[in-house]
Design an enzyme around this catalytic site. Sequence first.
Site, PDB file in Angstrom:
ATOM      1  N   ASN A 159       0.241  -1.206  -0.047  1.00 51.63           N
ATOM      2  CA  ASN A 159       0.021   0.577  -0.382  1.00 51.63           C
ATOM      3  C   ASN A 159       0.703   1.434  -0.100  1.00 51.63           C
ATOM      4  O   ASN A 159      -0.101   2.128  -0.716  1.00 51.63           O
ATOM      5  CB  ASN A 159      -1.299   0.042   0.819  1.00 51.63           C
ATOM      6  CG  ASN A 159      -0.167  -0.333   2.192  1.00 51.63           C
ATOM      7  OD1 ASN A 159       0.831  -0.598   2.866  1.00 51.63           O
ATOM      8  ND2 ASN A 159      -0.322   0.916   3.520  1.00 51.63           N
ATOM      9  N   GLY A 213       9.911 -11.999  -5.011  1.00 45.94           N
ATOM     10  CA  GLY A 213       8.245 -12.966  -5.089  1.00 45.94           C
ATOM     11  C   GLY A 213       7.896 -12.721  -3.849  1.00 45.94           C
ATOM     12  O   GLY A 213       7.723 -12.413  -3.783  1.00 45.94           O
ATOM     13  N   GLY A 215       4.981 -13.614  -1.496  1.00 45.02           N
ATOM     14  CA  GLY A 215       4.622 -14.194   0.372  1.00 45.02           C
ATOM     15  C   GLY A 215       4.978 -15.718   0.804  1.00 45.02           C
ATOM     16  O   GLY A 215       5.685 -15.710   1.200  1.00 45.02           O
ATOM     17  N   GLY A 219       9.084 -14.769   1.121  1.00 43.70           N
ATOM     18  CA  GLY A 219       8.742 -14.527   2.315  1.00 43.70           C
ATOM     19  C   GLY A 219       9.310 -15.642   3.283  1.00 43.70           C
ATOM     20  O   GLY A 219       9.730 -14.783   4.668  1.00 43.70           O
ATOM     21  N   GLU A 257       3.456  -5.591  12.590  1.00 36.85           N
ATOM     22  CA  GLU A 257       2.492  -3.573  12.420  1.00 36.85           C
ATOM     23  C   GLU A 257       2.129  -4.593  11.506  1.00 36.85           C
ATOM     24  O   GLU A 257       1.518  -4.947  10.117  1.00 36.85           O
ATOM     25  CB  GLU A 257       3.433  -2.816  11.450  1.00 36.85           C
ATOM     26  CG  GLU A 257       4.465  -2.851  11.906  1.00 36.85           C
ATOM     27  CD  GLU A 257       4.203  -1.659  13.150  1.00 36.85           C
ATOM     28  OE1 GLU A 257       3.082  -1.345  13.921  1.00 36.85           O
ATOM     29  OE2 GLU A 257       4.907  -0.838  14.384  1.00 36.85           O
ATOM     30  N   CYS A 291      -2.973   1.210   6.493  1.00 32.41           N
ATOM     31  CA  CYS A 291      -3.500   1.226   7.428  1.00 32.41           C
ATOM     32  C   CYS A 291      -3.953   1.641   8.433  1.00 32.41           C
ATOM     33  O   CYS A 291      -4.314   1.509   9.548  1.00 32.41           O
ATOM     34  CB  CYS A 291      -2.340  -0.415   8.119  1.00 32.41           C
ATOM     35  SG  CYS A 291      -1.114   1.457   8.214  1.00 32.41           S
ATOM     36  N   GLU A 469       7.405   0.502  15.869  1.00 32.28           N
ATOM     37  CA  GLU A 469       8.806   1.196  15.429  1.00 32.28           C
ATOM     38  C   GLU A 469       9.109   2.205  15.548  1.00 32.28           C
ATOM     39  O   GLU A 469       8.293   3.413  16.589  1.00 32.28           O
ATOM     40  CB  GLU A 469       8.583   0.418  12.913  1.00 32.28           C
ATOM     41  CG  GLU A 469       8.128  -0.662  13.911  1.00 32.28           C
ATOM     42  CD  GLU A 469       8.217  -1.229  12.315  1.00 32.28           C
ATOM     43  OE1 GLU A 469       7.816  -0.649  11.408  1.00 32.28           O
ATOM     44  OE2 GLU A 469       8.313  -2.229  11.853  1.00 32.28           O
TER      45      GLU A 469
HETATM   46  P1  NDP Z   1      -0.314  -9.688   3.071  1.00 27.81           P
HETATM   47  O1  NDP Z   1       0.061  -9.691   4.617  1.00 27.81           O
HETATM   48  O2  NDP Z   1      -0.556 -10.137   2.117  1.00 27.81           O
HETATM   49  O3  NDP Z   1       1.338  -9.344   3.015  1.00 27.81           O
HETATM   50  C1  NDP Z   1       2.615  -8.172   3.458  1.00 27.81           C
HETATM   51  C2  NDP Z   1       3.864  -8.677   3.170  1.00 27.81           C
HETATM   52  O4  NDP Z   1       4.166 -10.205   3.172  1.00 27.81           O
HETATM   53  C3  NDP Z   1       3.969  -8.515   1.666  1.00 27.81           C
HETATM   54  O5  NDP Z   1       5.014  -8.397   0.943  1.00 27.81           O
HETATM   55  C4  NDP Z   1       3.417 -10.682   1.030  1.00 27.81           C
HETATM   56  O6  NDP Z   1       3.865 -10.721  -0.160  1.00 27.81           O
HETATM   57  C5  NDP Z   1       4.172 -11.313   2.309  1.00 27.81           C
HETATM   58  N1  NDP Z   1       3.649 -12.545   2.739  1.00 27.81           N
HETATM   59  C6  NDP Z   1       2.536 -12.918   2.575  1.00 27.81           C
HETATM   60  N2  NDP Z   1       2.812 -14.084   3.126  1.00 27.81           N
HETATM   61  C7  NDP Z   1       3.639 -14.335   3.722  1.00 27.81           C
HETATM   62  C8  NDP Z   1       3.707 -15.199   4.355  1.00 27.81           C
HETATM   63  N3  NDP Z   1       3.802 -16.382   4.865  1.00 27.81           N
HETATM   64  N4  NDP Z   1       5.556 -15.529   5.054  1.00 27.81           N
HETATM   65  C9  NDP Z   1       6.176 -13.607   4.817  1.00 27.81           C
HETATM   66  N5  NDP Z   1       6.056 -13.453   4.044  1.00 27.81           N
HETATM   67  C10 NDP Z   1       4.419 -13.061   3.584  1.00 27.81           C
HETATM   68  O7  NDP Z   1      -0.063  -7.830   3.889  1.00 27.81           O
HETATM   69  P2  NDP Z   1      -0.810  -6.328   2.406  1.00 27.81           P
HETATM   70  O8  NDP Z   1       0.356  -7.013   1.145  1.00 27.81           O
HETATM   71  O9  NDP Z   1      -2.088  -7.579   0.881  1.00 27.81           O
HETATM   72  O10 NDP Z   1      -1.318  -5.196   2.726  1.00 27.81           O
HETATM   73  C11 NDP Z   1      -2.505  -4.878   3.482  1.00 27.81           C
HETATM   74  C12 NDP Z   1      -2.340  -5.558   4.840  1.00 27.81           C
HETATM   75  O11 NDP Z   1      -1.159  -4.490   5.344  1.00 27.81           O
HETATM   76  C13 NDP Z   1      -3.071  -4.788   4.953  1.00 27.81           C
HETATM   77  O12 NDP Z   1      -4.182  -5.249   6.702  1.00 27.81           O
HETATM   78  C14 NDP Z   1      -2.841  -3.113   6.541  1.00 27.81           C
HETATM   79  O13 NDP Z   1      -2.953  -2.908   7.754  1.00 27.81           O
HETATM   80  C15 NDP Z   1      -1.978  -3.798   6.829  1.00 27.81           C
HETATM   81  N6  NDP Z   1      -1.052  -2.629   6.765  1.00 27.81           N
HETATM   82  C16 NDP Z   1      -0.244  -2.452   8.710  1.00 27.81           C
HETATM   83  C17 NDP Z   1       0.350  -1.397   8.351  1.00 27.81           C
HETATM   84  C18 NDP Z   1       0.814  -1.038  10.111  1.00 27.81           C
HETATM   85  O14 NDP Z   1       1.301   0.097   9.648  1.00 27.81           O
HETATM   86  N7  NDP Z   1       0.223  -1.642  11.100  1.00 27.81           N
HETATM   87  C19 NDP Z   1       0.533  -0.270   6.966  1.00 27.81           C
HETATM   88  C20 NDP Z   1       0.681  -0.715   6.162  1.00 27.81           C
HETATM   89  C21 NDP Z   1      -0.226  -1.682   6.054  1.00 27.81           C
HETATM   90  P3  NDP Z   1       2.974 -10.746  -1.703  1.00 27.81           P
HETATM   91  O15 NDP Z   1       2.556  -9.316  -1.146  1.00 27.81           O
HETATM   92  O16 NDP Z   1       4.190 -11.186  -2.743  1.00 27.81           O
HETATM   93  O17 NDP Z   1       2.461 -11.352  -0.827  1.00 27.81           O
END
Ligand code: NDP
Length: 488
Positions: A159, A213, A215, A219, A257, A291, A469
């Site tokens: 985002n 790559g 997640g 990830g 987070e 978020c 953080e």
């Molecule tokens: P995801 O949890 O789907 O993904 C976040 C990151 O984690 C991506 O790089 C993703 O890779 C990776 N990921 C996914 N699965 C795994 C795994 N099993 N192991 C390790 N890494 C993994 O979130 P979104 O990208 O959809 O982001 C939106 C979410 O983030 C919302 O819920 C939002 O509220 C939250 N958010 C929270 C913030 C905060 O500061 N609290 C700030 C901004 C967002 P990939 O995308 O390649 O699948």
Amino acid sequence: MKNNEIPAYAGIKNYINGEFINPESNQWIDNYNPSNGEVYGQIPNSSKEDVEQAFQSAKSAFPSWSQTTLEERSRILIKISELLEANLDRFAEAESKDNGKPVSLAKMVDIPRAASNFRFFGNAITQFASESHESVGQNAVNYTLRQPIGVVGCISPWNLPLYLFTWKIAPAIAAGNCVVAKPSEVTPMTAYLLGEICSEAGLPKGVLNIVHGLGTTTGQAIVEHPNIKAISFTGGTATGAHIAKVAAPMFKKLSLELGGKNPNIIFADCDYDDMLNTTVRSSFANQGQICLCGSRIFVEETIYEKFKADFVEKVKSLKVGHPSEIDTNIGALVSKPHLEKVKSYIKIAKEEGATILCGGNEVTVEGYENGYYLQPTVIEVKTDDCRVNQEEIFGPVVTIMPFKTEDDVLEMANKVKYGLSATLWTNNLKRTMRMSNQLQAGIVWVNTWMMRDLRTPFGGVKASGVGREGGFEALRFFTEAKNVCIKY
Ligand code: NDP
């Protein structure tokens, strides 16, 4: 790199040991442009082997980087910041193309903030003092060493791609760690460009390694790696819970987070115009995909009808359009699956008997008919415990409802599983103090929204995360405290 020079798309590679390299498997993933729905490039589908290569590079760089003077680390971080500023247009265009956000927003917020992250932690590390305590009467003195952890993992969402990626990387390397980092597979472009900038700024090879790559594979491989000792993760709550489960048996340090469903509480005694304008922004900035967006709006009943009319009128005037157009307020949502998810909640709202006051439909933008555009949507809910008011939608959708008393609204505000931020609009000081104490959130904004001083702690409670953080909190996370006790 020259400013204003937007690269012809060349294909993204991993950045390991200061070099851009292909993934070992030579497997690739399509990267979509959300503004027109077209594939515009490919990114590495990195495997465990690529993560291992990144880890080895980070491990080799660690002995030297962890012993690099604070002044030298600071100098390099500030240089990265300056190069980001010098390449503002190029980065903003890339961010907008990858994510769908208005380019004006990327220029004003995302890229400047990424530069600030490096500048801030470049300065903060020189001020990060350790404590000492004299044990009076025992002829002993204690002091605390703050030592870098080693190789750490940073995983960020789509985002605010570069903004959040650098929010992790900058403190991690400032504190003397070496990093294996993964941006979201949906928005890899600015992370890729950051590699070039880091090399140009003189960051030694291997201090930062970026693997692209999925997640669930790349990830997951970072989280599962037994010698990546800390993970800083921003993303969804379900992913955070999964990461915690995988990491716990290895006793990794975790900063999580996660999601939010933040209340925006409006009392009749607030500065109305300021509140109204800020509420439009806190609801729909970045297509509501922040978020911290105030996605649940509670309004004191005496001004509810007026607010409803004024708010809906303003929301209807927002322009949904191509992200590159300067007057666009709402760009494209990040991906087709995400658009479908957000739309499904509009359907759920209707099934739950809520009223769609405005929006609710996809928008066709001329010339970009396959882009992922949605009208900003305001839903009037009858009760606070319906699904659209409890679950994170993460799109241009807000709920509104009236409240009678401070106690009522406090109860509703706290009655969600999340606890990231809360916004309060009032000019009553006693109420401000009472409510700020009782709101279950990591951040409370009063008469403002998303105003950030980078020295302050950032994070959530409940299902919104673990750890903080920002400022010295981030430097504490990325170091291990060691107490040394000397008897004399
Ligand atoms: P995801 O949890 O789907 O993904 C976040 C990151 O984690 C991506 O790089 C993703 O890779 C990776 N990921 C996914 N699965 C795994 C795994 N099993 N192991 C390790 N890494 C993994 O979130 P979104 O990208 O959809 O982001 C939106 C979410 O983030 C919302 O819920 C939002 O509220 C939250 N958010 C929270 C913030 C905060 O500061 N609290 C700030 C901004 C967002 P990939 O995308 O390649 O699948």
